[in-house]
Design an enzyme around this catalytic site. Structure first.
Site, PDB file in Angstrom:
ATOM      1  CG  ASN A 151      -0.251  -0.004   2.520  1.00  0.00           C
ATOM      2  OD1 ASN A 151       0.416   0.951   2.866  1.00  0.00           O
ATOM      3  ND2 ASN A 151      -0.367  -1.113   3.260  1.00  0.00           N
ATOM      4  CG  ASP A 171      -7.510  -4.867   6.463  1.00  0.00           C
ATOM      5  OD1 ASP A 171      -7.030  -4.749   7.610  1.00  0.00           O
ATOM      6  OD2 ASP A 171      -8.116  -3.954   5.882  1.00  0.00           O
ATOM      7  CE  LYS A 210       8.681 -13.766 -12.797  1.00  0.00           C
ATOM      8  NZ  LYS A 210       9.400 -13.428 -13.988  1.00  0.00           N
ATOM      9  N   PRO A 212      -3.679 -11.203  11.000  1.00  0.00           N
ATOM     10  CG  PRO A 212      -1.680 -11.372  12.209  1.00  0.00           C
ATOM     11  CD  PRO A 212      -2.291 -11.698  10.870  1.00  0.00           C
ATOM     12  CG  PHE A 264      -2.977   6.190  13.503  1.00  0.00           C
ATOM     13  CD1 PHE A 264      -2.273   5.756  14.611  1.00  0.00           C
ATOM     14  CD2 PHE A 264      -2.731   7.461  13.005  1.00  0.00           C
ATOM     15  CE1 PHE A 264      -1.347   6.579  15.235  1.00  0.00           C
ATOM     16  CE2 PHE A 264      -1.804   8.288  13.618  1.00  0.00           C
ATOM     17  CZ  PHE A 264      -1.104   7.847  14.729  1.00  0.00           C
ATOM     18  CE  LYS A 305     -11.567   1.610  11.526  1.00  0.00           C
ATOM     19  NZ  LYS A 305     -10.948   2.168  10.333  1.00  0.00           N
ATOM     20  CE  LYS A 322      -9.252  -2.021  14.010  1.00  0.00           C
ATOM     21  NZ  LYS A 322      -8.207  -2.565  13.155  1.00  0.00           N
TER      22      LYS A 322
HETATM   23  N1  CTP Z   1      -4.210  -2.488  12.299  1.00  0.00           N
HETATM   24  C1  CTP Z   1      -3.435  -3.505  12.823  1.00  0.00           C
HETATM   25  N2  CTP Z   1      -3.436  -4.733  12.235  1.00  0.00           N
HETATM   26  C2  CTP Z   1      -4.199  -4.994  11.159  1.00  0.00           C
HETATM   27  C3  CTP Z   1      -4.992  -3.962  10.607  1.00  0.00           C
HETATM   28  C4  CTP Z   1      -4.974  -2.713  11.197  1.00  0.00           C
HETATM   29  O1  CTP Z   1      -2.716  -3.261  13.796  1.00  0.00           O
HETATM   30  N3  CTP Z   1      -4.191  -6.187  10.613  1.00  0.00           N
HETATM   31  C5  CTP Z   1      -4.256  -1.163  12.961  1.00  0.00           C
HETATM   32  C6  CTP Z   1      -3.617  -0.051  12.166  1.00  0.00           C
HETATM   33  O2  CTP Z   1      -2.249   0.105  12.506  1.00  0.00           O
HETATM   34  C7  CTP Z   1      -4.442   1.150  12.616  1.00  0.00           C
HETATM   35  C8  CTP Z   1      -5.815   0.581  12.773  1.00  0.00           C
HETATM   36  O3  CTP Z   1      -5.613  -0.790  13.080  1.00  0.00           O
HETATM   37  O4  CTP Z   1      -4.034   1.639  13.881  1.00  0.00           O
HETATM   38  C9  CTP Z   1      -6.612   0.715  11.509  1.00  0.00           C
HETATM   39  O5  CTP Z   1      -7.645  -0.157  11.539  1.00  0.00           O
HETATM   40  P1  CTP Z   1      -8.343  -0.808  10.258  1.00  0.00           P
HETATM   41  O6  CTP Z   1      -9.439  -1.656  10.754  1.00  0.00           O
HETATM   42  O7  CTP Z   1      -7.353  -1.410   9.348  1.00  0.00           O
HETATM   43  O8  CTP Z   1      -8.911   0.422   9.658  1.00  0.00           O
HETATM   44  P2  CTP Z   1      -8.707   1.128   8.322  1.00  0.00           P
HETATM   45  O9  CTP Z   1      -7.478   0.712   7.621  1.00  0.00           O
HETATM   46  O10 CTP Z   1      -8.824   2.570   8.690  1.00  0.00           O
HETATM   47  O11 CTP Z   1      -9.878   0.630   7.444  1.00  0.00           O
HETATM   48  P3  CTP Z   1     -11.299  -0.021   7.483  1.00  0.00           P
HETATM   49  O12 CTP Z   1     -12.095   1.051   6.909  1.00  0.00           O
HETATM   50  O13 CTP Z   1     -11.096  -1.213   6.674  1.00  0.00           O
HETATM   51  O14 CTP Z   1     -11.748  -0.348   8.865  1.00  0.00           O
END
Ligand code: CTP
Length: 397
Positions: free
Chosen positions: A208, A276, A286, A303, A323, A337, A341
């Protein structure tokens, strides 16, 4: 506050010298006395009169100015200050400092001094990236010079990238941190940063656009407050913060392992843009093109590192910060969120293209805590990091 502090401010020749004028004001507002020194090249960008009017002091310009030598020799001038600040610092002054050259007043003062030195570099992105400048930078850091910035951003020369001088308020905050109490001393902070790379086969991966800039800025701000920082970073494009314990990883799973290994921590900040999903059973060799067939990738869920740490029963860090980058309903989505979380705070930002935040130099965040949503004014990303670091320090002490 900088009451009773004397700062010898050396302005060298770059377009960012105009910000030096504001810097003088900001330092004086906080009680510092500013003794200005201008190089010949700096005089092409700001006038000695403007600098001395703002500083309320004589401007020093010439090594061989006998009046100055009679009043105060260059050795004394360099040592009478509590701090020497070079802002803007050009590639040229950095090269002179790294080599120990003394062919004008500024470089002589820097060589003769035994006081701490901070520099705020400002130059074109190519000059900053040049191996010679990077060598000089590494040497200066080894010599104990503190480096503030530079920031990424649009430059006066029309290019974009690292090399833009930090904003005056970011420089002031670094100066205050230098003199101030170190409230994070003895505290261990774990930070994740950058993107992750999820392999498809040995040569291809899913990635990304995260640069890792915000995570690195937060780490620097916490280091300035005296924290012991473990910085777990994916393959970022910005340099890792100097002074942190760096753990370089590629995938989300490696990041999870590194985070677990780095615990316990007093605070954990999850600034990484973690993928994700990963490709389930990446190919060991390859993948070859096959006429008429398209490859099918099967995904597996990664995870959620933030959720895992936030929901730990034993050994959960005292403060867990996540974040959220949102384009719609920023506050509502980020608030949900935080609950989902299980973290203490969410730093939410609106990354809709029209905000110009993605890839820009400024950020406008909303801090979501158990007390609700707190919108912060738009400011330089480094400044956001410094204020966030201060909030973290307040929460832990
Ligand atoms: N994060 C993490 N591990 C993951 C995915 C996300 O630690 N596998 C943390 C990121 O570092 C960030 C936060 O979770 O602090 C973001 O959450 P996430 O659910 O990924 O949200 P977004 O990327 O903002 O997107 P979505 O809209 O899919 O929820």
């Amino acid at each position: 506050m900088l009451q009773d502090k004397r700062i010898l401010l050396i302005l060298t020749g770059g377009i960012a010298a105009y910000k030096g004028l504001d810097l003088i004001r900001r330092l004086r507002e906080r009680g510092a006395a500013v003794t200005p020194v201008l190089t010949r090249a700096a005089e092409q960008f700001v006038t000695p009169l403007a600098v001395s009017a703002l500083a309320g002091e004589k401007v020093y310009r010439d090594l061989f100015d006998l009046t100055d030598e009679a009043e105060m020799g260059h050795i004394q001038l360099s040592r009478s200050a509590d701090l020497i600040l070079v802002a803007p610092a050009t590639a040229d002054i950095m090269a002179k400092m790294a080599q120990g050259r003394a062919d004008d007043l500024a470089s002589t003062l820097l060589l003769a001094t035994d006081t701490p030195v901070m520099i705020a570099p400002a130059m074109n992105v190519r000059m900053w990236d040049h191996p010679a400048t990077q060598r000089n930078l590494a040497q200066l850091r080894r010599d104990g010079v503190t480096v503030i910035g530079p920031n990424d951003g649009d430059m006066a020369c029309g290019e974009f990238g690292p090399g833009r001088m930090s904003e005056p308020l970011e420089i002031v905050a670094a100066v205050e941190a230098h003199f101030g109490p170190r409230p994070m001393s003895g505290k261990h902070v774990l930070i994740t940063s950058g993107p992750t790379h999820e392999p498809i086969d040995p040569v291809r991966y899913i990635a990304n656009r995260s640069s890792g800039a915000q995570g690195a800025a937060i780490a620097t701000a916490l280091l300035d407050l005296g924290a012991d920082v473990t910085f777990v970073t994916g393959p970022a494009t910005v340099a890792a913060p100097q002074g942190a314990r760096i753990v370089a990883v590629e995938t989300a799973q490696e990041m999870q392992d590194a985070v677990t290994a780095a615990l316990p921590a007093d605070a954990a900040i999850f600034a990484a843009a973690v993928a994700d999903w990963r490709v389930d059973r990446a190919s060991d060799s390859k993948m070859k093109k096959q006429k008429g067939t398209l490859p099918t990738l099967r995904f597996a869920e990664n995870p959620d590192i933030l959720a895992h740490v936030a929901q730990m029963v034993d050994g959960r860090p005292g403060l867990v910060v996540g974040f959220a980058a949102e384009t719609d309903d920023v506050v509502a989505n980020a608030t949900a969120k935080r609950t989902r979380k299980g973290c203490d705070w969410i730093v939410a930002n609106d990354v809709s293209p029209e905000t110009g935040i993605m890839g820009g130099t400024e950020n406008a965040i909303t801090l979501i805590t158990q007390d609700g949503a707190e919108p912060w004014p738009r400011m330089a990303k480094g400044r956001v990091a410094q204020q966030l670091a201060q909030r973290i320090a307040d929460a832990l002490t």
